[in-house]
Structure formats: C-alpha cells, structure tokens
Design an enzyme around this catalytic site. Structure first.
Site, PDB file in Angstrom:
ATOM      1  NE  ARG A   1      -2.667   1.106   3.612  1.00  0.00           N
ATOM      2  CZ  ARG A   1      -3.584   1.215   4.589  1.00  0.00           C
ATOM      3  NH1 ARG A   1      -4.852   1.427   4.288  1.00  0.00           N
ATOM      4  NH2 ARG A   1      -3.225   1.094   5.850  1.00  0.00           N
TER       5      ARG A   1
ATOM      6  CG  ASP B   1      -4.169   2.405  11.070  1.00  0.00           C
ATOM      7  OD1 ASP B   1      -5.158   3.048  11.493  1.00  0.00           O
ATOM      8  OD2 ASP B   1      -4.228   1.646  10.084  1.00  0.00           O
TER       9      ASP B   1
END
Length: 543
Positions: A166, A448
C-alpha cells in the site's frame, strides 16, 4: 561521497550505503518519469476535492453520478479474473514495512500480507527507504533480522503470504525527493520504487506486483492510478494487466462510485475493501459542519450502524457483480496476555465480527496481529470452504444515496469518557507517529492513523457544535483543553520526567490542540504533522 542523482532530481534526505541501490540512477529516473507524467493531474484532482467539499459545507449531500449511470447499469462488463496468489484471500494481515514485521507477516499463515507505507508507517525518510529495501529482500526470500535481544528471524520454508503493497495516498508529498524542484508525489514514489525493483521478480516467482490503493474520493483518481499502471508496465516491458490493485473504499464519496472505480481499473482490479475506520473518519470529516451528522462515541459506531451496513452490502453486491473480491474490514484487537477474561472478551468480539463478514458474503478479512490469523481463518474455513464467494451476488440488496449517509436509529451517546478517550488515543498516537512509529498498541488495540483521525475529528465536530455529553457537560474548547492538560499531566506522572522530556508529547499536544480547538480543520493528521519528521539536511545526500 554524495549520491549521484538523475537529471532534475534532488535527494535531500541522507542515504546510507545499504540503501544506495534502492535509489539507483535508473530507479530515480523511473519515479521521476512517473511524476512528470502525472503530478499535474494529481494536483488538479486534489483541487477537485476542495471544490466538492465546499459544496458539502454549503449544505449539499453526495449522490450517485448521473454522467456515469451507464457504467452502474450495464450488466455485461467484468473486471479481470483473480491473479496468481489472489484467488483465495480469506485472511489478510496488514502492518508496517519494518524488517521484523515483514518476516512475521509473511510467516503468519495469512493468505496475503499488505505491507503498508501509509497509515501504519510514519513516513520518515529512514522508514521509507528501509521499507523498500526490506520488501526487495522479502520478494527474493533473502530477508532476515536479528533483534536487540539476539532473537533471529527468517522466512519459513513452504507457503508464505502473498505480498501486496500500500503506497501513500494521492494527498501526500515526499519532501526528501524533488523532481524539477518540487516534492514528488508520495504515491508515485512508493509505488514506483517498489514496482521498479520487484515487478519482474514477483512474476518470476509466481505472483506479481500487487497493490492496495488508499483514500481515493472519485473514479477519476482511480483512472489516474490505471494510467500510472499502464505507463509503469510499458516502461519496463511488463505486460499490461500484470499489476493488480485492490481499492480501499474508505471515503464516503468513493462509496458512491464503486462501480466506476472498478471500471476504471478493470484490467488491473482485484476488488474493493471495506476500510471501516477511515470510512468513519471520512464521514465525520465531510459532514463535520452539518449538525445532522453529529456522531456519538466512536465505540458506538459499529458495522451495524445504518450508513456502515448500507456501504458494506453495496460493496459486496458491486464487487461480485463485476467478478472481483469484496474484502472485509480490520480486526484491530491484539492479545491481552495478562488478563484472561479481557482477552476472551476481545476474541469473542473478533469472532462475531468475522462471522458477520463471512455470512454477509465477504471473500476475506483483515487482521492486525499474527495471533488473530488462526482465529479468523477458522471462521472463514468453516463458512467458506471454497476460495471465495464471488458467486454470492446479493441481488436482494437495494441501497439508495440516502441509505449511504443514514444515521437513522443510530444508538449511543457522546460521553465524558468518549471525550477523554479521543484525547488520549489521538495524543498517544500522534506522539508515537512524531517519533517515527506509525503502528501503536493503545488500550489493547493496534491503532494506526485512521483511529487517531476519528478521535481528533470527533473532538473537532463536538466542539464546533457545542455538543453536550450524556453527563451534561458542554464540549467546549475550554473543556477539551482541560482534558488535554489532564491527560498530558497523567502521562508525565506515569512515565516520569526523564522519559517525558525525551518524548514528543509536548509537540503532539500542540498539534492536537490546534486541530480540535480552532476554527481551521486539517484534512489529515499525516499532512499536519509531516514537516516535523522531515529530515532534510543543508547539503546533498551522502553515501
């Protein structure tokens, strides 16, 4: 000696000798070419985001696009069939690109591993370049790691998780790498370096260059990725269609363009993913000035919340109609080793979540910790013995534009505890991020950037609307300031003067206060705080 740079390229971050090959002249030229081809379009699309948001602030609401109705209603088109290593994705593990994590994730027993340069990696120059080296070594099965305690990590024999990467979203720049005097697109930098070094090697090893694409807000942004893929493949003589990209539907606007996003990427599409935490963040952000969309405590916004349930059902239907995977969301829980009862309660919650996903028709799910792989896999194995559920068409689903933004029947409340929890989570995460750690265990969850974004955005929203807690307090700037002071003082008392002085809590407090107490709202924490982790020297990068 200074690192040699390609024409028009300036590298402002230090380059240690072990990273020289990552930034070879050929690699620099490759990413610079991508940037010259597409950066102007990227900037124009980011401006379109600003213009659309202004309409929402004026009271408009999103809707399906009339100009692309034909894409949604044409039943005949399909995306590419699953690529090697991506037919069965029942459990995907995600995490940052540090060396130990890469090894543990590939060894975890998960179907795939999403190596994350975005929400779980703080984009320090060292993290990014080391991450590229780690992935290059992992692709070649040439990666090992010795921990400070002497423990040795290496790849196991046998089947490893299929690697996906990603890159950072279109909204971010990479200020350590300039092309023609301007920072390169962080997306093109992350994607380009990985693709340049690994595209042909991954194909040789039986899979391919596979990606997760984050935070898109429109099909035009997907088109930009598709054009990037085509140019990258052409430049390296890799056949078009070799790349596969799974798009995270983690913005409220992308949910209105799911068919169109798959269509734009159809030769390269491997499906969509329910990026649940960023999706909640996006919902709050886009409608933050509209009191109709005032949300309760984060813990009360679940996948059964009306707008969340609608988005999941539409995503599964859309993906399976087009022959691609519909991936479920993240289980952020981590094992609680010192409390058996609390751990069992957490794992019971994970089991329920994964059961809901597989029964809804998802083809796989996400976990954040290796210990959850077996749990999630057992549930999918029981209810999905075949590789996927692409045959589950969900033709019963009817989701309208109003369903995608519905808060009708939403239960829950804004509480004093919710205010304090949001302050605590945002503060702790931002402090860790500013130290270079983007994946942080907080309150037995692996947090996160997405969950910190929810926390600070809810605080902004509650302050802006002068919401009242269930206990009767007005969520005013003064109240949040008091809570912020108290939380910082509590942390200081807990960790001691010496550790506090060496921490980034004062800076984190400054940034958090600026974004939740003022009139201005920063679109992303990562862009708000980015300059504080940029390590640009006064001279050229050294080898």
């Amino acid at each position: 000696m200074p690192i040699q740079t390609a024409k028009g390229v300036s590298i402002l971050g230090p380059v240690a000798p072990q990273y020289a090959d990552v930034l070879s002249i050929q690699a620099q030229n490759f990413v610079a070419t991508l940037n010259r081809a597409f950066n102007a379009r990227r900037k124009a699309l980011l401006q379109k985001r600003v213009e659309r948001e202004a309409k929402f602030e004026a009271g408009a609401l999103p809707d399906f696009l009339p100009e692309t109705k034909w894409v949604r209603e044409d039943p005949t088109w399909r995306a590419a069939p699953p690529a090697p290593g991506l037919a069965d994705r029942r459990v995907e593990i995600t995490g940052p690109v540090d060396r130990k994590m890469v090894i543990n994730a590939l060894n975890s027993g998960a179907s795939t591993y999403m190596a994350d340069f975005e929400d779980s990696t703080a984009p320090t120059w060292e993290n990014l370049i080391a991450g590229q080296l780690n992935l290059r070594d992992a692709v070649r099965s040439n990666i090992s790691y010795v921990a400070p305690n002497g423990k040795y990590y290496k790849l196991k024999e046998g089947k490893l998780a299929t690697l996906l990467v990603r890159p950072r979203g279109w909204h971010m720049d990479e200020k350590h790498f300039l092309v023609d005097g301007e920072p390169i697109s962080a997306s093109l930098f992350d994607f380009g370096l990985y693709f340049f070094h690994n595209a042909k090697e991954t194909v040789k090893r039986g899979f391919g260059p596979y990606f997760y694409l984050p935070k898109m807000e429109s099909h035009l942004e997907a088109r930009l990725w598709n054009d990037t893929f085509n140019l990258a493949q052409d430049m390296l003589s890799v056949p078009r269609g070799t790349i596969r990209g799974t798009v995270l539907i983690e913005t409220i606007l992308a949910a209105f363009e799911m068919d169109e996003i798959i269509y734009e990427l159809r030769e390269h599409s491997s499906g969509l993913n329910c990026g649940r935490w960023d999706y909640i963040f996006s919902f709050i952000k886009k409608f933050r000035k509209n009191a109709k969309f005032l949300l309760p405590d984060r813990s009360d916004v679940s996948m059964t919340t009306p707008f969340m349930d609608s988005y999941v059902r539409l995503l599964i239907q859309t993906c399976h109609k087009r022959g691609v995977h519909a991936m479920g969301g993240m289980a952020a829980q981590i094992p609680i080793k010192d409390n058996v009862a609390a751990n069992e309660a957490a794992m019971t919650k994970v089991r329920g979540d994964k059961l809901r996903e597989v029964q809804a028709g998802h083809d796989g799910t996400w976990v954040a910790h290796p210990d959850l792989v077996r749990l999630a896999k057992a549930i999918f194995d029981e209810h999905m013995p075949q590789p996927n559920q692409l045959y589950v068409r969900r033709e019963d689903v009817r989701v309208t534009a109003s369903d995608l933004i519905s808060t009708a029947g939403l239960k829950g409340a804004i509480t004093d505890k919710g205010v304090r929890t949001n302050v605590d989570v945002a503060l702790q995460y931002m402090e860790s991020w500013l130290r270079g750690a983007g994946c942080v265990p907080i309150h037995n969850l692996m947090e996160d950037a997405a969950t910190a974004e929810i926390s600070r955005s809810q605080l902004w929203q509650w302050v802006h609307h002068r919401a009242r807690t269930a206990e009767g307090k007005e969520v005013s700037p003064e109240y949040v300031s008091q809570v912020l002071d108290e939380e910082v003082a509590a942390i200081k008392a807990r960790i001691g003067e010496k550790r506090f002085a060496a921490s980034k809590f004062d800076l984190a407090k400054k940034y958090l206060a600026s974004t939740v107490l003022g009139k201005e709202y920063a679109d992303f924490l990562t862009t708000l705080c980015y300059d504080s982790i940029v390590s640009i020297g006064s001279g050229p990068a050294k080898l």
